[in-house]
Every structure is written in structure tokens, then in C-alpha cells.
Motif scaffolding. Structure first.
Motif, short mmCIF file in Angstrom:
data_model
loop_
_atom_site.label_atom_id
_atom_site.label_comp_id
_atom_site.label_asym_id
_atom_site.label_seq_id
_atom_site.Cartn_x
_atom_site.Cartn_y
_atom_site.Cartn_z
N ALA A 60 1.02 4.72 -3.40
CA ALA A 60 2.18 5.09 -4.22
C ALA A 60 2.21 4.25 -5.49
CB ALA A 60 3.47 4.92 -3.42
N GLY A 61 1.02 4.05 -6.07
CA GLY A 61 0.92 3.18 -7.23
C GLY A 61 0.83 3.94 -8.54
N GLU A 62 1.21 3.26 -9.61
CA GLU A 62 1.08 3.79 -10.97
C GLU A 62 0.68 2.64 -11.87
OE1 GLU A 62 3.74 5.86 -14.55
OE2 GLU A 62 4.56 5.67 -12.52
N LEU A 63 -0.18 2.91 -12.85
CA LEU A 63 -0.63 1.90 -13.80
C LEU A 63 -0.28 2.35 -15.21
CD1 LEU A 63 -2.33 -0.56 -14.80
CD2 LEU A 63 -4.36 0.93 -14.59
N VAL A 64 0.33 1.43 -15.97
CA VAL A 64 0.58 1.69 -17.38
C VAL A 64 0.03 0.50 -18.18
CG1 VAL A 64 2.92 0.69 -17.31
CG2 VAL A 64 2.30 2.24 -19.15
N THR A 65 -0.71 0.81 -19.23
CA THR A 65 -1.27 -0.21 -20.10
C THR A 65 -0.52 -0.20 -21.42
OG1 THR A 65 -3.47 0.02 -19.09
CG2 THR A 65 -3.37 -1.03 -21.25
N ILE A 66 -0.04 -1.38 -21.82
CA ILE A 66 0.77 -1.51 -23.03
C ILE A 66 -0.12 -1.92 -24.20
CG2 ILE A 66 2.83 -2.56 -24.02
CD1 ILE A 66 3.29 -0.91 -21.43
N PRO A 67 -0.23 -1.09 -25.22
CA PRO A 67 -1.12 -1.40 -26.34
C PRO A 67 -0.61 -2.56 -27.19
CG PRO A 67 0.16 0.57 -26.84
CD PRO A 67 0.46 0.21 -25.41
N GLN B 206 0.81 -1.22 0.00
CA GLN B 206 0.00 0.00 0.00
C GLN B 206 0.84 1.27 0.00
OE1 GLN B 206 -2.76 0.25 3.28
NE2 GLN B 206 -4.05 1.74 2.21
N ASP B 207 1.88 1.31 0.80
CA ASP B 207 2.70 2.52 0.91
C ASP B 207 4.07 2.37 0.26
OD1 ASP B 207 0.77 4.02 2.40
OD2 ASP B 207 1.25 2.77 4.14
N ILE B 208 4.24 1.31 -0.53
CA ILE B 208 5.51 1.04 -1.21
C ILE B 208 5.35 1.43 -2.68
CG2 ILE B 208 7.06 -0.80 -1.97
CD1 ILE B 208 6.35 -2.28 0.64
N PRO B 209 6.31 2.18 -3.25
CA PRO B 209 6.20 2.53 -4.68
C PRO B 209 5.99 1.28 -5.54
CG PRO B 209 7.99 3.75 -3.66
CD PRO B 209 7.52 2.75 -2.64
N THR B 210 4.88 1.27 -6.27
CA THR B 210 4.49 0.09 -7.03
C THR B 210 4.05 0.47 -8.43
OG1 THR B 210 3.77 -1.08 -5.02
CG2 THR B 210 2.91 -1.89 -7.12
N LEU B 211 4.55 -0.25 -9.41
CA LEU B 211 4.17 -0.05 -10.80
C LEU B 211 3.38 -1.27 -11.26
CD1 LEU B 211 4.30 1.28 -13.63
CD2 LEU B 211 6.53 0.16 -13.93
#
Length: 299
Positions: free
Chosen positions: A267-274, A238-243
């Protein structure tokens, strides 16, 4: 460290950075293998954990890309690559893999790391965080979450543990392409051959065979389950940088699950790869840019 946009144009031309083949011993006495890429600084190290039928070669591009910016450990889980096969196939399970990795970290006195986990590697990362949160500085979860779509599980169940061998790399590549064209719909034969060389290995008889113990299929869970426990495990991040990386065409990891995960992380981020299914190779420009951002957030 250079950004992905600065490096991606010439990644294919960069020779693979030198690494050392290293080994550690599991609690049950197996000789397990990892690739060790040294660092020229004191930044947080990275441990890369591959998917169910995969191996350390999946992450080989990260060595030259990071170019000594981080100490990188690319593990071969028991039963894969140069790691010994388990005497008891029941040990092919996430909790045992976590024990193996913690034992590795202890053996090289690595207190903390950023974990890059593809598919099964991401499940291992979440469970490891729930059991040893203090060892996790950051996390990359590649096309995996606490809930897994049955369609993807059914597809994996069709091929895992099905031993095959081929005379040439082109034959191996065409076989993979025939079964998995929806994962990388834009791949050429050359790219499928390159992909095959990550998954297969030429044996001493000159046959090209899958590079894992066929018995990893024996404890494979063919029905989804345990989502509540996995959501609880993921909360440890939850509080750990996460991709979170998701292939837009993934049949295993839904967009809804990815968004739910993102909403639970501070501290999350989401990237979607087309134009990619399960799972992104992490060589895609969008993946590399997101990885560069994750490393900057951790360090």
C-alpha cells in the motif's frame, strides 16, 4: 479536507491555526513538549516527528492546511525545542524516542495514529511500527529509508552539535544558505530567513542560537549500518498505507533505495520532489497533494 491544489495558493496568507502547548513525562522523568492541534471530527489523528536537529515548527504549516480535519500532535523529541534536555546523552537514540512517543500516546489515550516522520522521524516511525504495529494506521517517510547514503551522513556529521549564535536572523540565514544551498537551490534570502526561524531560537540575551541540545551529536552514528535490521523494521509497514517522499537532490536517500522500498510495500506510494535535497519541507505542492492522497487512503 480540501485538496492541496485548493489550498496551496493562499497557504502563506493563512494565520497559523491555534494550538495548545502540552507536555508529557518520559520514563526517565523528562518533561517533553508537543503542540496539540485539536480536531473537529473523529478521523485518525496524526503524530509528526521531526529530524535529528529539528523541532515541531517544521510541521506548523499543516495545522492551518488541515484546518481541524485531523487531530495533530507535533512532538519535540527530547533535547529539542521546549522539551527538556536528557541527563544522559546516550538516551538520544531511536529506541528511546519510540518509548517516549508510545508513552505520550498512552498518556492521552491515543490508540492509533498516522505518523509523519522526517529523516530521523522516519527511522523512529519504522522502528515504532516494528515494535507496535497495531499503533500505526499510516506512515509518511520523508527522505529516509532503511539504507542511508554515506555522503549525506558525512555532511550531517560536519554540522551536528556545532553550536553557533548570531546577532540577526539575516546572519543566521546567510550562514545556513552558505552550507546548505544545494538543498534548496532556488531559495531567496527571505525564504532562508523563514527556514532559519524553524531551526534557531532567540534566547533571553537576544542571541539567535540552534534550538537543540548539542549533546545529541554524541551518540550520532557517523557510519551507515544496521540496514538489515531497518529493512526488517520497514516490512512492518508492508500492508499499512505508506507515503515515501524523496527530494530529487537528496544526498542521504537514494532513488534506488526509494524504489526498493516501494516494491516491498503493498500500500505504498512514492513522490519525488524536484529541486529539493534532504529533506523536503512538506510544504511543496507535490508533497501536499501526496499527503492528501495518503490521508484519504487511511480514512
Amino acid at each position: 479536507m480540501a485538496t492541496a491544489s485548493q489550498n496551496r495558493g493562499n497557504m502563506q496568507m493563512v494565520a497559523e491555526k491555534s494550538y495548545e502547548d502540552c507536555y508529557w513525562e518520559s520514563e526517565d522523568g523528562l518533561k517533553l513538549h508537543y503542540r496539540d492541534y485539536p480536531a473537529n471530527n473523529s478521523k485518525t489523528p496524526i503524530i509528526c516527528i521531526p529530524g535529528l536537529t529539528r523541532n515541531a515548527r517544521d510541521f506548523a504549516h499543516l495545522g492551518p492546511w488541515l484546518d481541524g480535519g485531523h487531530h495533530i500532535i507535533m512532538v519535540n523529541l527530547r533535547g529539542r525545542g521546549e522539551s527538556e534536555y536528557a541527563k544522559d546523552s546516550a538516551s538520544y537514540n531511536p529506541k528511546t524516542y519510540v518509548q517516549d512517543i508510545i508513552r505520550l500516546m498512552d498518556s492521552i489515550e491515543m490508540e492509533k495514529a498516522i505518523f509523519f516522520g522526517t529523516s530521523l522521524g522516519g527511522i523512529i516511525t519504522m522502528i515504532l511500527a516494528s515494535m507496535h504495529q497495531d499503533r500505526v494506521a499510516g506512515a509518511l517517510l520523508n527522505d529516509i529509508g532503511p539504507e542511508i547514503d554515506q555522503k549525506g551522513l558525512d555532511r550531517i556529521a560536519e554540522y551536528v552539535g556545532q553550536g553557533r549564535s548570531f546577532d540577526t536572523w539575516a546572519h543566521a540565514a546567510r550562514d545556513i544558505a552558505a552550507e546548505s544551498s544545494e538543498i534548496f537551490p532556488d531559495y531567496s534570502l527571505t525564504e532562508w530567513i523563514r527556514f532559519a526561524k524553524k531551526l534557531y531560537r532567540m534566547n533571553s540575551s537576544g542571541r539567535i542560537k540552534l534550538d537543540y541540545d548539542m549533546k545529541i551529536s554524541e551518540p550520532f552514528e557517523r557510519k551507515g549500518g544496521g540496514a538489515d535490521a531497518m529493512w526488517k523494521a520497514m516490512k512492518s509497514l508492508q500492508d499499512i498505507p505508506t507515503l515515501i517522499v524523496r527530494g530529487a537532490l537528496s544526498d542521504l536517500f537514494s532513488a534506488a533505495t526509494a524504489e526498493k522500498m516501494l516494491s516491498s510495500l503493498n500500500a505504498g506510494e512514492l513522490v519525488t520532489i524536484p529541486r529539493v535535497g534532504h529533506a523536503p519541507t512538506l510544504e511543496e505542492p507535490a508533497s501536499l497533494d501526496a499527503i492528501a492522497g495518503l490521508l484519504q487512503r487511511v480514512n
